[in-house]
Design a protein around this motif. Structure first.
Motif, PDB file in Angstrom:
ATOM      1  N   TYR A  22      -9.756  14.206  -8.858  1.00  0.00           N
ATOM      2  CA  TYR A  22     -10.299  12.872  -9.157  1.00  0.00           C
ATOM      3  C   TYR A  22      -9.329  12.010  -9.950  1.00  0.00           C
ATOM      4  CZ  TYR A  22     -11.415  14.778 -13.803  1.00  0.00           C
ATOM      5  OH  TYR A  22     -11.346  15.352 -15.044  1.00  0.00           O
ATOM      6  N   GLU A  23      -8.250  12.595 -10.417  1.00  0.00           N
ATOM      7  CA  GLU A  23      -7.253  11.848 -11.169  1.00  0.00           C
ATOM      8  C   GLU A  23      -6.227  11.164 -10.269  1.00  0.00           C
ATOM      9  OE1 GLU A  23      -6.659  15.557 -13.811  1.00  0.00           O
ATOM     10  OE2 GLU A  23      -6.188  13.863 -15.134  1.00  0.00           O
ATOM     11  N   TYR A  24      -6.444  11.245  -8.954  1.00  0.00           N
ATOM     12  CA  TYR A  24      -5.485  10.692  -8.006  1.00  0.00           C
ATOM     13  C   TYR A  24      -6.195   9.859  -6.943  1.00  0.00           C
ATOM     14  CZ  TYR A  24      -2.392  13.892 -10.313  1.00  0.00           C
ATOM     15  OH  TYR A  24      -1.673  14.532 -11.271  1.00  0.00           O
ATOM     16  N   ASP A  25      -5.510   8.816  -6.508  1.00  0.00           N
ATOM     17  CA  ASP A  25      -6.109   7.869  -5.572  1.00  0.00           C
ATOM     18  C   ASP A  25      -5.479   7.886  -4.180  1.00  0.00           C
ATOM     19  OD1 ASP A  25      -5.895   5.905  -8.435  1.00  0.00           O
ATOM     20  OD2 ASP A  25      -7.793   6.670  -7.648  1.00  0.00           O
ATOM     21  N   TYR A  26      -4.233   8.272  -4.091  1.00  0.00           N
ATOM     22  CA  TYR A  26      -3.511   8.247  -2.815  1.00  0.00           C
ATOM     23  C   TYR A  26      -3.108   9.668  -2.457  1.00  0.00           C
ATOM     24  CZ  TYR A  26      -3.061   3.330  -4.026  1.00  0.00           C
ATOM     25  OH  TYR A  26      -3.318   2.034  -4.382  1.00  0.00           O
ATOM     26  N   CYS A  56       0.540  16.161  -1.564  1.00  0.00           N
ATOM     27  CA  CYS A  56       0.908  15.431  -2.767  1.00  0.00           C
ATOM     28  C   CYS A  56      -0.044  14.249  -2.916  1.00  0.00           C
ATOM     29  CB  CYS A  56       2.358  14.976  -2.742  1.00  0.00           C
ATOM     30  SG  CYS A  56       2.780  13.765  -1.492  1.00  0.00           S
ATOM     31  N   ALA A  57      -0.211  13.821  -4.152  1.00  0.00           N
ATOM     32  CA  ALA A  57      -1.145  12.754  -4.464  1.00  0.00           C
ATOM     33  C   ALA A  57      -0.576  11.896  -5.586  1.00  0.00           C
ATOM     34  CB  ALA A  57      -2.497  13.333  -4.872  1.00  0.00           C
ATOM     35  N   ALA A  58      -1.057  10.664  -5.680  1.00  0.00           N
ATOM     36  CA  ALA A  58      -0.497   9.730  -6.658  1.00  0.00           C
ATOM     37  C   ALA A  58      -1.581   8.839  -7.258  1.00  0.00           C
ATOM     38  CB  ALA A  58       0.568   8.861  -5.990  1.00  0.00           C
ATOM     39  N   ARG A  59      -1.328   8.415  -8.480  1.00  0.00           N
ATOM     40  CA  ARG A  59      -2.164   7.398  -9.127  1.00  0.00           C
ATOM     41  C   ARG A  59      -1.251   6.454  -9.897  1.00  0.00           C
ATOM     42  NH1 ARG A  59      -7.623   8.289 -12.481  1.00  0.00           N
ATOM     43  NH2 ARG A  59      -8.426   8.069 -10.357  1.00  0.00           N
ATOM     44  N   ARG A  60      -1.504   5.158  -9.724  1.00  0.00           N
ATOM     45  CA  ARG A  60      -0.778   4.148 -10.479  1.00  0.00           C
ATOM     46  C   ARG A  60      -1.210   4.201 -11.935  1.00  0.00           C
ATOM     47  NH1 ARG A  60       1.848   0.392 -12.883  1.00  0.00           N
ATOM     48  NH2 ARG A  60       2.439  -1.549 -11.848  1.00  0.00           N
ATOM     49  N   ARG A  89       1.802   8.572 -11.464  1.00  0.00           N
ATOM     50  CA  ARG A  89       1.641   9.988 -11.744  1.00  0.00           C
ATOM     51  C   ARG A  89       1.544  10.685 -10.393  1.00  0.00           C
ATOM     52  NH1 ARG A  89      -4.093  10.904 -13.946  1.00  0.00           N
ATOM     53  NH2 ARG A  89      -3.172  10.195 -15.906  1.00  0.00           N
ATOM     54  N   ILE A  90       2.197  11.851 -10.248  1.00  0.00           N
ATOM     55  CA  ILE A  90       2.207  12.577  -8.976  1.00  0.00           C
ATOM     56  C   ILE A  90       1.698  13.998  -9.190  1.00  0.00           C
ATOM     57  CG2 ILE A  90       3.596  13.354  -7.033  1.00  0.00           C
ATOM     58  CD1 ILE A  90       3.522  10.341  -7.298  1.00  0.00           C
ATOM     59  N   GLY A  91       0.882  14.432  -8.262  1.00  0.00           N
ATOM     60  CA  GLY A  91       0.383  15.801  -8.304  1.00  0.00           C
ATOM     61  C   GLY A  91       0.593  16.503  -6.979  1.00  0.00           C
ATOM     62  N   TRP A  92       0.710  17.819  -7.036  1.00  0.00           N
ATOM     63  CA  TRP A  92       0.734  18.665  -5.846  1.00  0.00           C
ATOM     64  C   TRP A  92      -0.519  19.534  -5.849  1.00  0.00           C
ATOM     65  CZ3 TRP A  92       3.712  18.572  -1.611  1.00  0.00           C
ATOM     66  CH2 TRP A  92       4.957  17.940  -1.675  1.00  0.00           C
ATOM     67  N   PHE A  93      -1.176  19.577  -4.717  1.00  0.00           N
ATOM     68  CA  PHE A  93      -2.391  20.367  -4.551  1.00  0.00           C
ATOM     69  C   PHE A  93      -2.224  21.268  -3.335  1.00  0.00           C
ATOM     70  CE2 PHE A  93      -5.245  18.149  -7.486  1.00  0.00           C
ATOM     71  CZ  PHE A  93      -4.492  17.013  -7.740  1.00  0.00           C
ATOM     72  N   GLN A 112       0.835  -1.181   0.000  1.00  0.00           N
ATOM     73  CA  GLN A 112       0.000   0.000   0.000  1.00  0.00           C
ATOM     74  C   GLN A 112       0.877   1.241   0.000  1.00  0.00           C
ATOM     75  OE1 GLN A 112      -3.180   0.030  -0.296  1.00  0.00           O
ATOM     76  NE2 GLN A 112      -3.822   2.084   0.309  1.00  0.00           N
ATOM     77  N   LEU A 113       0.617   2.124  -0.934  1.00  0.00           N
ATOM     78  CA  LEU A 113       1.403   3.337  -1.048  1.00  0.00           C
ATOM     79  C   LEU A 113       1.049   4.317   0.070  1.00  0.00           C
ATOM     80  CD1 LEU A 113       3.271   5.287  -2.600  1.00  0.00           C
ATOM     81  CD2 LEU A 113       1.280   5.925  -3.970  1.00  0.00           C
ATOM     82  N   GLN A 114       2.075   4.859   0.709  1.00  0.00           N
ATOM     83  CA  GLN A 114       1.894   5.940   1.680  1.00  0.00           C
ATOM     84  C   GLN A 114       2.756   7.117   1.262  1.00  0.00           C
ATOM     85  OE1 GLN A 114       2.742   3.948   5.468  1.00  0.00           O
ATOM     86  NE2 GLN A 114       0.545   3.936   5.882  1.00  0.00           N
ATOM     87  N   LEU A 115       2.183   8.296   1.358  1.00  0.00           N
ATOM     88  CA  LEU A 115       2.867   9.521   0.969  1.00  0.00           C
ATOM     89  C   LEU A 115       3.024  10.427   2.186  1.00  0.00           C
ATOM     90  CD1 LEU A 115       0.811  10.248  -2.274  1.00  0.00           C
ATOM     91  CD2 LEU A 115       3.087   9.224  -2.149  1.00  0.00           C
ATOM     92  N   VAL A 116       4.208  10.996   2.348  1.00  0.00           N
ATOM     93  CA  VAL A 116       4.470  11.904   3.465  1.00  0.00           C
ATOM     94  C   VAL A 116       5.109  13.173   2.929  1.00  0.00           C
ATOM     95  CG1 VAL A 116       5.673  12.259   5.639  1.00  0.00           C
ATOM     96  CG2 VAL A 116       4.742   9.997   5.079  1.00  0.00           C
ATOM     97  N   GLU A 117       4.432  14.308   3.151  1.00  0.00           N
ATOM     98  CA  GLU A 117       4.963  15.597   2.733  1.00  0.00           C
ATOM     99  C   GLU A 117       5.816  16.206   3.847  1.00  0.00           C
ATOM    100  OE1 GLU A 117       0.606  15.409   1.215  1.00  0.00           O
ATOM    101  OE2 GLU A 117       1.728  14.905   3.028  1.00  0.00           O
ATOM    102  N   SER A 118       6.798  16.997   3.436  1.00  0.00           N
ATOM    103  CA  SER A 118       7.612  17.751   4.394  1.00  0.00           C
ATOM    104  C   SER A 118       8.168  18.973   3.693  1.00  0.00           C
ATOM    105  CB  SER A 118       8.756  16.877   4.937  1.00  0.00           C
ATOM    106  OG  SER A 118       9.613  16.480   3.888  1.00  0.00           O
TER     107      SER A 118
END
Length: 128
Positions: free
Chosen positions: A113-117, A96-100, A33-37, A1-7
């Motif tokens: 909506y283009e990102y899942d994590y 940050c967000a990601a989609r496989r 794919r990675i996005g910043w929001f 399972q992907l986990q994302l941590v911003e700093s």
């Protein structure tokens, strides 16, 4: 399972710079794919930037174009957002967000909506 941590967030004066990091654990970011929001108090979430899986192509909101740069270091499993010439209106929580991406992956979008994590976010405050 992907986990994302911003700093990397914090308080900075107008005109200053910050570099945000989005570190992934659990899987390699090579296939994502990675996005910043960002979301400011009382405002809707805004897609700031994104970077594609395959070609590293990027996309920026008009409000940050020329000031922000997104990059990825797959060896470190980390995506960065370099923010220069910061303005008070850049204040907000940055996520940050990601989609496989299983095929293609030549471009990216800045819609939620283009990102899942999603990560938990890091606060950026631009103020004198």
């Amino acid at each position: 399972q992907l986990q994302l941590v911003e700093s990397g967030g914090g308080l900075v004066e107008p005109g200053g710079s910050l570099r945000l990091s989005c570190a992934a654990s659990g899987v390699t970011l090579d296939y994502y794919r990675i996005g910043w929001f960002r979301q400011a108090p009382g405002k809707e979430r805004e897609g700031v930037s994104c970077i594609s899986r395959s070609t590293g192509s990027t996309n920026y909101a008009d409000s940050v174009k020329g000031r922000f740069t997104i990059s990825r270091d797959n060896a470190k499993n980390t995506v960065y957002l370099q923010m220069n010439s910061l303005k008070p209106e850049d204040t907000g929580v940055y996520y940050c967000a990601a989609r496989r991406i299983y095929s293609g992956g030549y471009d990216c979008g800045r819609q939620g909506y283009e990102y899942d994590y999603w990560g938990q976010g890091t606060q950026v405050t631009v103020s004198s």
